[in-house]
Structures are given as structure tokens and as C-alpha cells.
Design an enzyme around this catalytic site. Structure first.
Site, short mmCIF file in Angstrom:
data_model
loop_
_atom_site.label_atom_id
_atom_site.label_comp_id
_atom_site.label_asym_id
_atom_site.label_seq_id
_atom_site.Cartn_x
_atom_site.Cartn_y
_atom_site.Cartn_z
N LYS A 37 0.84 -1.21 0.00
CA LYS A 37 0.00 0.00 0.00
C LYS A 37 0.87 1.26 0.00
O LYS A 37 0.57 2.24 -0.67
CB LYS A 37 -0.94 -0.01 1.22
CG LYS A 37 -2.04 -1.08 1.13
CD LYS A 37 -2.80 -1.26 2.44
CE LYS A 37 -3.80 -2.42 2.35
NZ LYS A 37 -4.49 -2.70 3.63
N GLN A 81 -4.18 -1.38 9.93
CA GLN A 81 -4.18 -2.68 9.26
C GLN A 81 -4.75 -3.76 10.17
O GLN A 81 -4.39 -3.86 11.34
CB GLN A 81 -2.74 -3.03 8.83
CG GLN A 81 -2.61 -4.33 8.06
CD GLN A 81 -3.32 -4.31 6.70
OE1 GLN A 81 -3.41 -3.27 6.05
NE2 GLN A 81 -3.82 -5.45 6.28
N ASP A 141 -10.82 3.41 4.85
CA ASP A 141 -11.23 1.99 4.80
C ASP A 141 -12.76 1.86 4.79
O ASP A 141 -13.29 0.79 4.49
CB ASP A 141 -10.71 1.26 6.04
CG ASP A 141 -9.50 0.37 5.75
OD1 ASP A 141 -9.41 -0.14 4.62
OD2 ASP A 141 -8.68 0.17 6.66
N1 GUN Z 1 -6.97 -6.52 6.34
C1 GUN Z 1 -7.53 -7.23 5.34
N2 GUN Z 1 -8.24 -6.41 4.53
C2 GUN Z 1 -8.13 -5.19 5.05
C3 GUN Z 1 -8.64 -3.92 4.65
O1 GUN Z 1 -9.36 -3.74 3.68
N3 GUN Z 1 -8.28 -2.87 5.43
C4 GUN Z 1 -7.49 -3.00 6.52
N4 GUN Z 1 -7.21 -1.92 7.23
N5 GUN Z 1 -7.01 -4.16 6.92
C5 GUN Z 1 -7.33 -5.23 6.18
#
Ligand code: GUN
Length: 295
Positions: free
Chosen positions: A54, A98, A121
């Protein structure tokens, strides 16, 4: 019949180009550089890889990004304080904590601490609520990516029977709500099936568009599908493969080889939904930065 392979990597690249152009425009017209903050708790190797990817995405499109690495033993209080610091930082437009978080931390409490305007998110209850009623919001990244994949590959869900297998808060439930809206890119008839179903196969067989978000390697096989279905595979599972480098390979929740002979279109794993999640995160962050400069 052999299915159209929906190239998520290519579609994600296109979206990133659009985000990059939007970012350049925002920089020149308003002097704003989008900033995204990552909070990574603990040493989960998959989470470390995702956050690194990311961060690389941010670089590609011209964002500023910072990663706050906290130990697995961090207190909930310290984590909440960190979130609050980013809430108050005008150079930060998006905050991503995360997942998964260690068991002693209440995930929901953390989501609720993020400013809704920086919740890229889309997990804050205000944004979840706005999504359900079809209001302006940040759509969660993986579901938003699925919607873009469908539209940009020429598989408009309007009027179709979409069957989602899986009811998680980050994929199953939000994608159901998104595709149900009476809006462009949606307007589908939606069924959410899950492990509690008496006859899961019966639901799967009726899907014009099947979205598999189960977390079980190659669980759905070609013979379970309706002829001509569009298959979106959200699964990322490791299976042992002595012939592969590292001794494993990645597969989806769908058995690709059998499904591709029945389906009209299918996403591969890797290279399907995965790259779209990052592209939509960047798109949400650009939107957050734009919104902040309009206030
Ligand atoms: N872990 C798995 N998918 C995601 C997501 O879309 N956002 C975040 N923050 N963590 C994740």
C-alpha cells in the site's frame, strides 16, 4: 467454452493512473498533497507485506505516506492516542489501521476513533450507515474494487442475481449493500449465502454473478456454477506445492481450472481482486484530500 479472464492488475493500473492525474491537479490547483497514515500493530507477516504494498502504491501516485509500527503488546489506549494524533494532523487525509489487530484490542473501538472524513477503509459506523442508505461515503476498498472490476470489464450487475458467499464485515456485508443500491453500477438482486446455509450449492447454482469470499482454498468448483456465470474470487489462500518456489502457491476460493470452462468471465488469483483493493484505497484517499481542501 473458456472464460474471459478479468485482469485486475490492468484495471488497477488504469485507476492508479487516474488517481495520479487527480493528485497532480490537486497539488497544482490547491497546493495539497494527499497524505495517508498506516498503523501496523505487531509482526503479522501478511500484514507487513500488505502495508508495504500500500505504501508503494502511495509513492506511485504521488502521495505522502507514513507508517507507524507498534508492538503487538501495545495498549488500546496508546493505539487510540496514535489515531487521534493523525486525526489532528492536517497533512494526513487518510488513516488505515491494518487488520487483524491483537485480541486485547477492540477493533470496533479503534474504527470509531478514526475521524469519519479520514476513514478511507470505510469501517467507521457513520460511513457504514451512509453506505447502507446510499449516501456519500468511503466504500470499503475490496467491495469498491469488486464493483469497479465488474463495471470496467463490461459485466454490469444491474438486474442480475448476485450471490455472495461469505458475510464478513469487510467484504460480504458491504458488497451486498453496495450492489443492492438503486444506483449506476449496482441495482442487482442480491443473495448473501454463508456457512449457516442448509444447501449452499442451491444458492451458488442460481448466481449470474458469484462473489466468493469464504476463505477456503478452491472450495467452489466448475460443476457448482451456473453456465455463463461471472465469477469474482476474493480468496487468497496458501496451498502446499513442492514444485513452487517457497513450497506453496496462492489460490482463490474458486477452483480456477474447472470454473473457467463453465464461467463467462472469471478473476484470477493472484491478479484479480487483490490489486483493486489498493487502487481503491488510493482513490478513497484522493477523495478525502479533495474533501478536506473544499471545507
Ligand atoms: N486486512 C484485510 N483487509 C483489510 C482492509 O481492507 N483494510 C485493513 N485496514 N485491513 C485489512
Amino acid at each position: 467454452m473458456s472464460a474471459q479472464i478479468i485482469d485486475g492488475k490492468q484495471i488497477a493500473e488504469q485507476i492508479k493512473r487516474e488517481v495520479k492525474e487527480g493528485t497532480e491537479l490537486l497539488k497544482t490547483t490547491r497546493g495539497v498533497t494527499p497524505g495517508l497514515a498506516f498503523i501496523l500493530v505487531g509482526e503479522n507477516p501478511a500484514s507487513q507485506v500488505y502495508v508495504r504494498m500500500k505504501g508503494k502504491g502511495c509513492e506511485e501516485v504521488g502521495f505522502r505516506s507514513v507508517t507507524e509500527q507498534l508492538p503487538a503488546t501495545v495498549s488500546e489506549q496508546t493505539l487510540l492516542e496514535k489515531v487521534n494524533e493523525f486525526n489532528n494532523d492536517p497533512k494526513i487525509h487518510g488513516i488505515l489501521v491494518q487488520l487483524p489487530l491483537p485480541k486485547h484490542i477492540n477493533e470496533q473501538k479503534v474504527f470509531e476513533a478514526i475521524s469519519p472524513g479520514k476513514d478511507v477503509d470505510g469501517f467507521h459506523p457513520i460511513n457504514v450507515g451512509r453506505m447502507v442508505v446510499g449516501g456519500p461515503t468511503f466504500k470499503p476498498c475490496t467491495p469498491a474494487g469488486i464493483q469497479e472490476l465488474l463495471m470496467r470489464s463490461g459485466n454490469d450487475p444491474a438486474g442480475k442475481h448476485v450471490v455472495i458467499v461469505g458475510r464478513s464485515n469487510i467484504v460480504g456485508k458491504p458488497i451486498a449493500n453496495i450492489l443492492l443500491q438503486k444506483q449506476a453500477g449496482a441495482n442487482a438482486v442480491v443473495t448473501v449465502a454463508h456457512t449457516g446455509a442448509k444447501d449452499l450449492r442451491m444458492y451458488i447454482k442460481t448466481a449470474d454473478i458469484l462473489i466468493a469470499a469464504i476463505g477456503k482454498a478452491e472450495f467452489i468448483t466448475g460443476e457448482m456454477l451456473k453456465e455463463g456465470a461471472v465469477v469474482i474470487d476474493v480468496g487468497i489462500n496458501r496451498i502446499d506445492d513442492p514444485a513452487a518456489r517457497g513450497g506453496y502457491r496462492l489460490v482463490g476460493d474458486v477452483h480456477f481450472e474447472s470454473a473457467r470452462h463453465v464461467a463467462k468471465a472469471i478473476t484470477p488469483v493472484p491478479g484479480g481482486v487483490g490489486p483493486m483493493t489498493i487502487a481503491m484505497l488510493l482513490s478513497n484517499t484522493l477523495k478525502a484530500a479533495r474533501n478536506s481542501s473544499e471545507e
